[in-house]
Scaffold this motif. Structure first.
Motif: not given
Lengths: 115, 287
Positions: B64, B178, B184
């Protein structure tokens, strides 16, 4: 099998913690895994044994703490517990659910041996 | 309260510190037993002397962190990044080549291709004239933000453009990672069966948009469109849906409009953010 990558992430955290906190071996790892995290605890366990071999956590015990899935039902205006994303609200049977918890994957605590 | 995610009411599962305890004492000179020489420097009944270290760190924290870096970099160049996810064979690459052909006069487009092996897909993209970087994950089942960060270094500047990231064909693992994308986008073709959103709920939950592809084949296959959309909304009430066929071109304009809308919404957000940060700077100076 992204559990393998995740367990490599766990090992990174262990090695980083060992450097910062000064310990040599990890004996127990407490891992929080949410019901909605999209991982299989058994696969995590399998990968953990493989990934930690010959590392500071070789032979360490893995204790997986399940975290229940939490959602907000927009129909009932209530927080509810769900076991899977495909489950309806246990109160009204609807699917207008906003997931609020149980997606986490976290190393919570370690039992360690000093250097 | 948890310091990582801010949750306050998480159920405290009980875990025992017993059962694997080393003896909590060490013989010292004079025949005494000392209970305070273990690593913890103290003795608590039922606890071994090994130290307990509070970690509270997200397993995906490292990924992340890279994703945030990618996101900042992309925002700095005003690039809209979309992470395209699907099972193998849903028609992602055909969708990409047709998207590029229809939009390349409008804005710069680049592609990052993820596959376990080969550069077939990147070759198909490059044939359209758009720059493409192929990432081969080897044994890996998904792209991660670190790989994408390196791919971004290789791409030519893409200011005010569109970055399409074609993830490894896999409806499971890419859901968790991510990459720094704005959205997405899940692609599902009508040859796959309408129950996919329930079989792979994490992916359809993570996606902002579902593209139902190959609708030109609907007369030839048993696929219940309404049921599929209903299933997708069960796992993600907010998911948007567009029906299209990359091959025949039907519905493509709706998809391109979605991209245009996202770019505009992004530009408005960026301006608002600059406006706010401009004000706070003025405030700082006044103080």
């Amino acid at each position: 099998m992204h559990e393998m990558s995740l367990v490599h992430g766990v090992l990174d955290i262990l090695e980083d913690s060992a450097r910062k906190q000064g310990f040599a071996r990890v004996k127990t790892v407490w891992l929080e895994i949410g019901a909605l995290a999209g991982v299989d605890p058994e696969a995590i366990r399998f990968c953990f044994d493989a990934v930690t071999r010959d590392t500071l956590a070789d032979g360490a015990e893995l204790d997986i703490i399940p975290v229940p899935g939490q959602a907000w039902c927009m129909q009932c205006c209530q927080a509810v517990t769900i076991a899977a994303r495909t489950q309806p609200c246990p109160r009204c049977g609807g699917y207008r659910l906003q997931v609020t918890g149980g997606e986490e994957m976290r190393v919570r605590e370690l039992q360690v041996e000093p250097i | 309260m948890c310091t990582v995610c801010g949750c306050g009411t998480g159920e405290e599962a009980v875990h025992s510190h017993d059962g694997h305890a080393a003896p909590g004492y060490r013989p010292v000179a004079g025949g005494a037993l000392h209970f305070g020489l273990g690593p913890a420097g103290a003795h608590v009944g039922g606890m071994s002397q090994d130290r307990l270290v509070q970690v509270e760190r997200d397993i995906l924290g490292k990924n992340n962190g890279y994703a945030e870096r990618n996101r900042k970099l992309l925002a700095g160049h005003d690039v809209l990044a979309l992470n395209l996810v699907s099972s193998p064979g849903s028609g992602k690459t055909t969708l990409l080549t047709h998207t590029i052909e229809r939009m390349r006069d409008e804005l710069p487009i680049a592609v990052i291709e993820g596959d376990q092996q080969t550069s077939f897909d990147a070759d198909r993209i490059r044939a359209t004239g758009a720059p493409a970087i192929q990432i081969n994950t080897g044994k890996g089942c998904h792209l991660d933000a670190h790989m994408v960060g390196h791919a971004l270094e290789q791409l030519p500047p893409l200011d005010h453009g569109l970055l399409l990231i074609e993830n490894v064909g896999n409806l499971v693992c890419p859901a968790a990672f991510d990459l720094g994308e704005a959205h997405k986008v899940a692609i599902l073709s009508v040859t796959e069966g309408e129950d996919k959103p329930l079989k792979y709920p994490d992916m359809f939950h993570a996606a902002s948009l579902m593209l139902l592809n190959k609708i030109d084949l609907l007369p030839h296959v048993r696929f219940d469109v309404e049921q599929c959309i209903e299933y997708a909304r069960r796992v993600n009430p907010a998911i948007e849906v567009i029906l299209l066929s990359a091959q025949s071109g039907e519905g493509m304009e709706a998809w391109l409009d979605w991209i245009r809308r996202e770019r505009q919404a992004r530009a408005v957000r960026q301006r608002a953010l600059r406006h706010v940060s401009g004000h706070s700077r003025t405030g700082d100076q006044a103080a």
